[in-house]
Enzyme design. Structure first.
Site, mmCIF file in Angstrom:
data_model
loop_
_atom_site.group_PDB
_atom_site.id
_atom_site.type_symbol
_atom_site.label_atom_id
_atom_site.label_comp_id
_atom_site.label_asym_id
_atom_site.label_seq_id
_atom_site.Cartn_x
_atom_site.Cartn_y
_atom_site.Cartn_z
ATOM 1 N N HIS A 33 16.724 -1.324 -35.580
ATOM 2 C CA HIS A 33 16.191 0.034 -35.655
ATOM 3 C C HIS A 33 17.319 1.068 -35.785
ATOM 4 C CE1 HIS A 33 13.626 3.492 -34.681
ATOM 5 N NE2 HIS A 33 14.642 3.892 -33.940
ATOM 6 N N HIS A 38 18.266 3.943 -38.677
ATOM 7 C CA HIS A 38 18.807 5.307 -38.592
ATOM 8 C C HIS A 38 20.081 5.497 -39.419
ATOM 9 C CE1 HIS A 38 16.302 7.358 -35.648
ATOM 10 N NE2 HIS A 38 16.272 6.264 -34.904
ATOM 11 N N GLU A 94 11.843 9.682 -36.687
ATOM 12 C CA GLU A 94 11.406 8.325 -36.351
ATOM 13 C C GLU A 94 10.290 7.802 -37.259
ATOM 14 O OE1 GLU A 94 12.980 6.474 -34.471
ATOM 15 O OE2 GLU A 94 14.039 7.699 -33.008
ATOM 16 N N SER A 116 12.613 0.300 -40.005
ATOM 17 C CA SER A 116 13.030 -0.910 -39.294
ATOM 18 C C SER A 116 11.851 -1.810 -38.954
ATOM 19 C CB SER A 116 13.787 -0.531 -38.014
ATOM 20 O OG SER A 116 12.988 0.278 -37.171
HETATM 21 FE FE LIG Z 1 14.943 5.819 -33.324
#
Ligand SMILES: [Fe+2]
Length: 210
Positions: A33, A38, A94, A116
């Site tokens: 993730h 990111h 997110e 992700s």
């Molecule tokens: Fe995150």
């Protein structure tokens, strides 16, 4: 605090990794993730600038709270501010969607929670069970969320320049007191969260527009 790291163009990441049974989805961030979702996004200058802007918005929240003498009122407003910023972050960095500028207006994912999750990328774009709306601050800051399943509600930006403008508007709302009474609910704001805002760093310098 985490948001101060953003302001300094730093991004702390976890080093935990999901096991084989959770390849498609994991509620908590792991290295896929953070580093796979990111970090690659940070190579886009406009997105990176929006993240820095977000860190500056959080710094404004900390400064504003520190100036309130009444302790109860200080914590009440800061709790609401943090909740609003967390929701904004959740529904953009997110789990954000972007409308392509191409003539077909196709949807793309840019939120790291989606990037992700192999399973959730397709779900976010194609599932009829997902509500997708243009990103509007007044909706997002009052919208709770749950982390333990695919997201049923997603918000769409036009570009990262648009996201930057939205973060700037978020800070204006904050300074105008429009984030002091957002709807209660998730996410919870802990005493640790409040302390990190009030005491995490020395008072940052005044925010300047890049
Ligand atoms: Fe995150």
């Amino acid at each position: 605090m985490f948001f101060d790291c953003l302001r300094r163009r730093e991004f702390p990441t976890t080093i935990t990794i999901r096991d084989g049974a959770q390849l498609e989805y994991l509620p908590e961030p792991d290295i896929f993730h953070d580093v796979g979702g990111h970090v690659p996004m940070h190579t886009d200058p406009a997105f990176a600038q929006a993240l820095v802007r977000f860190g500056e918005c959080a710094a404004s929240a900390a400064r504003r709270a520190s100036s309130i003498a009444d302790e109860h009122e200080k914590l009440r407003r800061l709790t609401s501010n943090i909740r609003a910023m967390s929701r904004f972050f959740w529904f953009s960095v997110e789990f954000g969607l972007m409308r392509s500028a191409r003539s077909d207006g196709a949807l793309k994912v840019y939120g790291s929670g989606l990037l992700s999750s192999f399973g959730e990328i397709a779900y976010a774009i194609d599932s009829p069970d997902v509500q997708r709306f243009p990103f509007q601050i007044e909706w997002v800051v009052n919208q709770g969320f749950e982390i333990h399943h695919y997201q049923p509600l997603l918000y769409i930006v036009d570009s990262f320049d648009h996201l930057f403008a939205l973060v700037t508007e978020l800070e204006q709302w904050l300074l105008a007191g429009k984030l002091d009474n957002v709807a209660p609910g998730d996410p919870e704001v802990s005493e640790t969260d409040l302390a990190s805002f009030l005491h995490g760093d020395k008072a940052p310098p005044p925010v300047t527009q890049p």
